[in-house]
Design a protein around this motif. Sequence first.
Motif, PDB file in Angstrom:
ATOM      1  N   GLN A   1     -18.249  10.140  -4.607  1.00 22.72           N
ATOM      2  CA  GLN A   1     -18.598  11.467  -5.102  1.00 22.72           C
ATOM      3  C   GLN A   1     -19.772  12.009  -4.321  1.00 22.72           C
ATOM      4  O   GLN A   1     -20.718  11.291  -4.007  1.00 22.72           O
ATOM      5  N   LYS A   2     -19.695  13.273  -3.993  1.00 27.22           N
ATOM      6  CA  LYS A   2     -20.719  13.914  -3.164  1.00 27.22           C
ATOM      7  C   LYS A   2     -21.940  14.336  -3.958  1.00 27.22           C
ATOM      8  O   LYS A   2     -23.037  14.372  -3.446  1.00 27.22           O
ATOM      9  N   ASP A   3     -21.746  14.695  -5.222  1.00 25.55           N
ATOM     10  CA  ASP A   3     -22.873  15.153  -6.034  1.00 25.55           C
ATOM     11  C   ASP A   3     -23.073  14.204  -7.210  1.00 25.55           C
ATOM     12  O   ASP A   3     -22.241  13.385  -7.519  1.00 25.55           O
TER      13      ASP A   3
ATOM     14  N   SER B   1     -17.032   7.352   2.893  1.00 27.72           N
ATOM     15  CA  SER B   1     -17.680   8.447   2.159  1.00 27.72           C
ATOM     16  C   SER B   1     -16.660   9.402   1.531  1.00 27.72           C
ATOM     17  O   SER B   1     -16.984  10.101   0.574  1.00 27.72           O
ATOM     18  N   TYR B   2     -15.429   9.430   2.044  1.00 31.59           N
ATOM     19  CA  TYR B   2     -14.387  10.276   1.472  1.00 31.59           C
ATOM     20  C   TYR B   2     -14.084   9.873   0.028  1.00 31.59           C
ATOM     21  O   TYR B   2     -13.758  10.713  -0.805  1.00 31.59           O
TER      22      TYR B   2
ATOM     23  N   ARG C   1     -10.738   9.027   7.379  1.00 28.60           N
ATOM     24  CA  ARG C   1     -11.770   9.776   6.651  1.00 28.60           C
ATOM     25  C   ARG C   1     -13.073   9.003   6.457  1.00 28.60           C
ATOM     26  O   ARG C   1     -14.116   9.613   6.251  1.00 28.60           O
TER      27      ARG C   1
ATOM     28  N   GLU D   1     -15.014   8.114  -6.593  1.00 32.30           N
ATOM     29  CA  GLU D   1     -14.358   9.267  -7.203  1.00 32.30           C
ATOM     30  C   GLU D   1     -12.958   8.865  -7.652  1.00 32.30           C
ATOM     31  O   GLU D   1     -12.111   8.500  -6.824  1.00 32.30           O
TER      32      GLU D   1
END
Length: 105
Positions: free
Chosen positions: A44-46, A40-41, A37, A54
């Motif tokens: 947190q995306k936001d 970046s997996y 993955r 995360e």
Amino acid sequence: MDACFDPSENATRMADIIDLSLLADARRYFSKLLDVRGLSYFLQKDGHRLFHIEPAKVELVVRTAIRSRAEGLPAPHPKAVEHCRQEIRRELIRLVASAMLQTGL
């Protein structure tokens, strides 16, 4: 003497329990997930923080390592689970810091 050599004096303290097999399993699963993955997996995306780990992804790695244990083994000690969680976070922090240095942030 500064140190305590009498076992009866040290009866109230207990050494931290570290389950090395749990830690090895968690690191193995973390490594596989990281290869598949990417880093970046686990971020947190936001949100306003660019490189924020995360917690749910760290928990996923630890819980998967616990589920992958042999049937005959007892459940891991809570301190061992917490230590495993901290070790995975430390490795993620190290990888994130390395990625930040590579991008020049």
